[in-house]
Design an enzyme around this catalytic site. Structure first.
Site, short mmCIF file in Angstrom:
data_model
loop_
_atom_site.label_atom_id
_atom_site.label_comp_id
_atom_site.label_asym_id
_atom_site.label_seq_id
_atom_site.Cartn_x
_atom_site.Cartn_y
_atom_site.Cartn_z
N THR A 1 36.05 -11.72 51.36
CA THR A 1 35.67 -13.39 51.72
C THR A 1 36.71 -14.08 52.53
OG1 THR A 1 36.51 -13.76 49.48
CG2 THR A 1 34.06 -13.57 49.64
N GLY B 1 43.79 -19.56 50.01
CA GLY B 1 44.46 -18.71 49.02
C GLY B 1 45.15 -19.12 48.02
N CYS C 1 41.71 -20.36 45.86
CA CYS C 1 40.63 -19.54 45.58
C CYS C 1 40.99 -18.12 45.32
CB CYS C 1 39.68 -19.33 46.86
SG CYS C 1 38.29 -18.09 46.56
N THR D 1 40.68 -15.04 47.55
CA THR D 1 41.29 -15.17 48.71
C THR D 1 42.61 -14.91 48.64
OG1 THR D 1 39.39 -16.65 49.49
CG2 THR D 1 41.50 -16.68 50.80
#
Length: 180
Positions: A7, A165, A168, A171
């Site tokens: 993702t 990042g 999430c 990520t």
């Protein structure tokens, strides 16, 4: 064994430059990180096109191959290749089962391509997909709007992925940025 997912892809056209960034995390199901250094952004068509995927890894490789074939068939015409791929993807019973989305771009055009037949060109020269896509999109829009004089397309792409990042869990910060 569960599905593998990959993702967060972010793409930007900015001040005549273009860049696409992707993180390196591949997650199995909702619990296990299987890989930290996956490469989800690629150069295609003799380095003239960038493509990035979010979704099932195996499905994304199938779509990369299919899209590259369409680019060859239509002599690098990004828009035509994307539309024809979306038509084939949506119209084929087996391909419809693929779980991935693509962002494709060249120096002038950027498109989101999905299996439901969408081929979308953004109004603002920014696209993001994947689980961290909304975070990256928000960060990228803010950076482009308020810091555009001081940042390159590559810097905006990398910073947007870093912010995604931070928020999430799907990520990570192993970010690969490609430019045209």
């Amino acid at each position: 064994m569960g599905n593998f997912h990959a993702t967060t892809i972010f793409a930007v056209h900015h001040n005549g430059e273009c860049a696409m960034a992707g993180d390196g995390q591949v997650t199995m199901g909702n619990a296990v990180v299987m890989k930290h250094t996956a490469r989800k952004v690629r150069k295609l068509f003799q380095g003239k096109v960038l493509a990035g995927f979010a979704g099932s890894v195996a499905d994304a490789f199938t779509l990369f191959e299919m899209f590259e074939g369409k680019l060859e068939e239509y002599n690098g015409n990004l828009q035509r290749a994307a539309v024809e791929m979306a038509k084939q993807w949506r119209g084929d019973k087996m391909l419809r089962q693929l779980e991935a989305m693509l962002i494709v771009m060249d120096k002038t055009t950027m498109l989101l391509v999905s299996g439901t037949g969408e081929v979308i060109e953004p109004d603002d020269g920014i696209l993001a997909i994947g689980s961290g896509g909304n975070y990256a999109l928000s960060a990228g829009r803010a950076l482009k709007q308020y810091a555009s004089e001081h940042l390159t397309a590559k810097q905006i792409a990398k910073a947007s992925l870093n912010i995604a990042g931070d928020i999430c869990v799907y990520t990570n910060h192993n970010i690969i940025v490609e430019e045209l």
